[in-house]
Design a protein around this motif. Sequence first.
Motif: not given
Length: 400
Positions: A112, A155-156, A158, A252, A268, A295, A303, A305
């Motif tokens: 990423e 970013q992305k 979680s 991510p 994904a 989501k 963004p 997660g």
Amino acid sequence: MAKILVLGGSFAGLTAALDLKRKLKDKADITVISKTKNFVFIPSLIWVPFGWRKPEDISFEIKPMLEDRGINFIHAEATKIIPEKNQVETTAGTYNYDFLLIATGPDLNFSEVEGLGPHNGYTTSICTVDHALHAGKKWDEFIKEPGPIVIGATQKASCFGAAYEYVFNIEYAARKAGIRDKVSITFVTAEPFLGNFGIGGVGNSQKMTEFFFKKLGIRGITNVAIEKITEDKIYLSNGEVLPYKYAMIIPPFLGVKAIRDSGIGNEAGFIPVDDTYKHINYDNIYAAGVAVAIKYPEPTPIPIGVPKTGYMSEVMARVAADNIASRVLETNHAKKLKFEDIAPLCVMDTGNMGVLFIASRVFKPRKYHILFPGPWSHWVKVWFEKYYLWKMRNGYSQLP
């Protein structure tokens, strides 16, 4: 006799397999397929880099425990799922199933960000045992020649909880090593505010996190993406460039390659499920844990997660196992539980302190939320680690 395959040997996979065996006994042939032969208590990986845990302290071999309870174990990696044939291809051969439960966990998407990760990049990670050991080697080198520290999540990402735990633990470790006055510590996150944790925050978690960052001299930078990483600099989307000597950045997650190559997941590679944790398109495929597609409930500027913790994974696995067992036994009972209605329970360790989080549901609105900060929270996590390893080593998945 129903053939049930469980892919994955971590929180969700072991819980589901043990629950299914307990419910179905000799009415099902249950096989766990896992690319790792050991169960690892992942929440304790934050302590491995500092020598406060060794891998053998927080793991045990899966096969003996399962086979003692009549569950087959295959040490192999799933490479493809063929739902039309009810088959799973693996590095050890092809296996048929009547029901499939996917609990594979994630692949780590270091690609990423250019320069991210311990393999083809410059940063460390604590997502696996090998990564945590590598992070420890880099820490040992760092304390001999200290400098700026950067901890965070891209970013992305979680898994924000691990990043927060690690920044607090590294601050504590720096004090113990006598180098705290020689290092700056910066926390970088895509979250819209500190203490969001990928679930919109819990109670006054934002104010509490900001308070402890200020008290401990940790700078927090929120709402940013990481654009690239070089050997000694991290470039942020807000134009800032952070120098560093030591960096641990959470990447991510993606669904595992077998899911992505099989076309049964989302873009994904995560599995779309209904409230029974059954695949929305395949009647005999279920999923639990990190493999499930979730989501964030509302758009964020950068963004992010949603975390799927070990506790959440267990809850999902129990629901999925209950529904598979019900179908095998033909009891016509469907247990439903929306992911957002799971009541999260989490202990965040901060070195010699900690915070216990309890809430009525994952996302707002919530009927209640409770935060218990204090040194006793650290010992709660230590106790829970010991308890959980004992529980699973002995196959007592029915216990809390």
